[in-house]
Scaffold this active site. Structure first.
Site, PDB file in Angstrom:
ATOM      1  N   HIS A  56      -8.047   1.245  -1.443  1.00  0.00           N
ATOM      2  CA  HIS A  56      -7.874   0.286  -2.542  1.00  0.00           C
ATOM      3  C   HIS A  56      -9.210  -0.259  -3.049  1.00  0.00           C
ATOM      4  O   HIS A  56      -9.321  -1.422  -3.438  1.00  0.00           O
ATOM      5  CB  HIS A  56      -6.919  -0.843  -2.129  1.00  0.00           C
ATOM      6  CG  HIS A  56      -5.607  -0.333  -1.636  1.00  0.00           C
ATOM      7  ND1 HIS A  56      -4.706   0.301  -2.452  1.00  0.00           N
ATOM      8  CD2 HIS A  56      -5.065  -0.312  -0.392  1.00  0.00           C
ATOM      9  CE1 HIS A  56      -3.662   0.689  -1.742  1.00  0.00           C
ATOM     10  NE2 HIS A  56      -3.865   0.338  -0.483  1.00  0.00           N
ATOM     11  N   SER A  86       0.839  -1.199   0.000  1.00  0.00           N
ATOM     12  CA  SER A  86       0.000   0.000   0.000  1.00  0.00           C
ATOM     13  C   SER A  86       0.877   1.254   0.000  1.00  0.00           C
ATOM     14  O   SER A  86       1.711   1.429  -0.885  1.00  0.00           O
ATOM     15  CB  SER A  86      -0.960  -0.033   1.192  1.00  0.00           C
ATOM     16  OG  SER A  86      -1.890   1.026   1.119  1.00  0.00           O
TER      17      SER A  86
END
Length: 306
Positions: free
Chosen positions: A193, A89
Site C-alpha cells: 500500500h 487489504s
C-alpha cells in the site's frame, strides 16, 4: 445490522486451517481451489511453518481461501444476509466474493496473481511494515513522512501501520512519534500500500482486464476511503489501485457506524478487525471466526442481527 469482514495479511498462523478441513467437503473444495491456482493450500494451511506462510505469494491466497471456507460454513451469503461487507487489504478480494462481484475461483485466481506480483515488487528493495500503537494521527503521520515512511494502514482505534524501507523502519524504532507506545514489526514481506508496489499495480491491472465482474449484491464498503461501491467495474478498479494506496480502515468503521451496524463477524483467521471494532465501535457486538467451535455463536449472532 450485521457487517461481514475479512482480515488482511499478517493474520495467518501455522496450522490455522486444520480444524476447518475436518468439516464435510471442505478438504475437497480446498483441493479443487489448489488445483485451479497451482498452490497447495492445504499444505500451507495445515503443515507449513510461520516463515513459509509469511511469503506474500502464499499468504494472500491462503487468507482468501480461509475466509471463503469459514463463511461458507455459515451458509450462502444470502443466508447470512449481512447489511454490508468489507475487507482489510487483501481481505477486499474475499469481500468482493462475498458480494458476488467475483466467484470464488476467480477471486482466488486474482489473489494468486496479486500475491506473486506483490512478492516480486517487494523483492526489488528491502521493505516492510510496522504497527504503531497509540499516538495521535495528526502528530504521527507528519512524523512518518519526515522519516520517508508512508502511513499505509490507518486502522482507527489508535493504530497506524507505517511502511517503507528497512532502514526507514529502523529509524522509526529509534525515533517514535510523540504518544506512540510501541512499534511492532508485522509478519509481511514488503511495504504494501505504498509506491513501492507500483510494479504490482501494473501487473494486476493487466490481470483485471480478463475479469467480467458483477455488481455487488450487498453493500460493499471500500477500504480506499470508506465509501460504498455500487458497480463491479468500480470494485475491481479499486482492488487494483489499493495495492499501492493506503488502507483507510478507520473510514470503513465510520461507514459501518453510519449504516447502523449492530454486529460484526470477522471470518477466519479472525481477531484483528474485531479487536479494532471493540475499541472504535462501542455497542457493536463482535465475533471472530477462529475455528469451527465459533460457528454456533456466529449463527446466533446472525439470527439476532442479520
Amino acid at each position: 445490522m450485521l457487517v461481514l469482514v475479512a482480515p488482511g495479511q499478517g493474520a495467518q498462523t501455522p496450522g490455522f486451517l486444520t480444524p476447518w478441513l475436518e468439516l464435510p467437503g471442505f478438504a475437497d473444495r480446498l483441493a479443487a481451489w489448489s488445483d485451479a491456482i497451482g498452490l497447495d493450500l492445504a499444505h500451507y494451511g495445515t503443515q507449513a511453518d510461520a516463515d513459509a506462510i509469511r511469503d506474500t505469494a502464499v499468504a494472500q491466497p491462503l487468507l482468501v481461501a480461509a475466509g471463503l471456507l469459514s463463511a461458507s460454513a455459515l451458509g450462502a451469503v444470502t443466508d447470512i444476509a449481512p447489511g454490508a461487507v468489507a475487507g482489510h487489504s487483501v481481505g477486499e478480494i474475499t469481500a468482493a466474493a462475498f458480494a458476488g462481484v467475483l466467484d470464488d475461483t476467480t477471486a482466488l485466481s486474482l489473489v494468486r496473481k496479486r500475491g506473486l506480483a506483490m512478492a516480486e515488487a517487494a523483492a526489488i528493495t528491502g521493505t516492510g511494515m510496522s504497527a504503531l500503537l497509540g499516538g495521535d494521527p495528526e502528530v504521527t503521520v507528519p512524523h512518518l513522512e519526515k522519516l520517508g515512511l508512508t502511513a499505509a494502514n490507518v486502522n482507527g482505534a489508535g493504530q497506524i501501520v507505517a511502511a517503507g524501507t528497512l532502514e526507514q523502519l529502523a529509524a522509526l524504532e529509534a525515533d517514535k512519534p510523540e504518544g506512540v507506545r510501541r512499534v511492532v514489526a508485522l509478519k509481511v514481506a514488503g511495504a504494501f500500500h505504498t509506491h513501492h508496489m507500483g510494479p504490482a499495480v501494473e501487473k494486476l491491472a493487466e490481470a483485471a482486464k480478463e475479469l467480467v465482474p458483477a455488481d455487488p449484491k450487498v453493500v460493499y464498503v471500500s477500504n480506499k476511503d470508506g465509501r460504498t461501491v455500487a458497480t463491479g467495474d468500480e470494485v475491481v478498479a479499486r482492488l487494483v489501485g489499493q495495492v499501492a494506496n493506503p488502507v483507510r480502515w478507520d473510514l470503513c468503521m465510520e461507514t459501518f457506524k453510519e449504516l447502523g451496524a449492530t454486529a460484526l463477524i470477522e471470518v477466519c483467521p479472525g481477531g484483528t478487525l474485531t479487536g479494532l471494532a471493540k475499541r472504535a465501535l462501542p455497542g457493536v457486538t463482535t465475533l471472530a471466526l477462529k475455528t469451527p467451535d465459533d460457528l454456533d455463536a456466529a449463527r446466533e449472532l446472525i439470527a439476532e442481527h442479520a
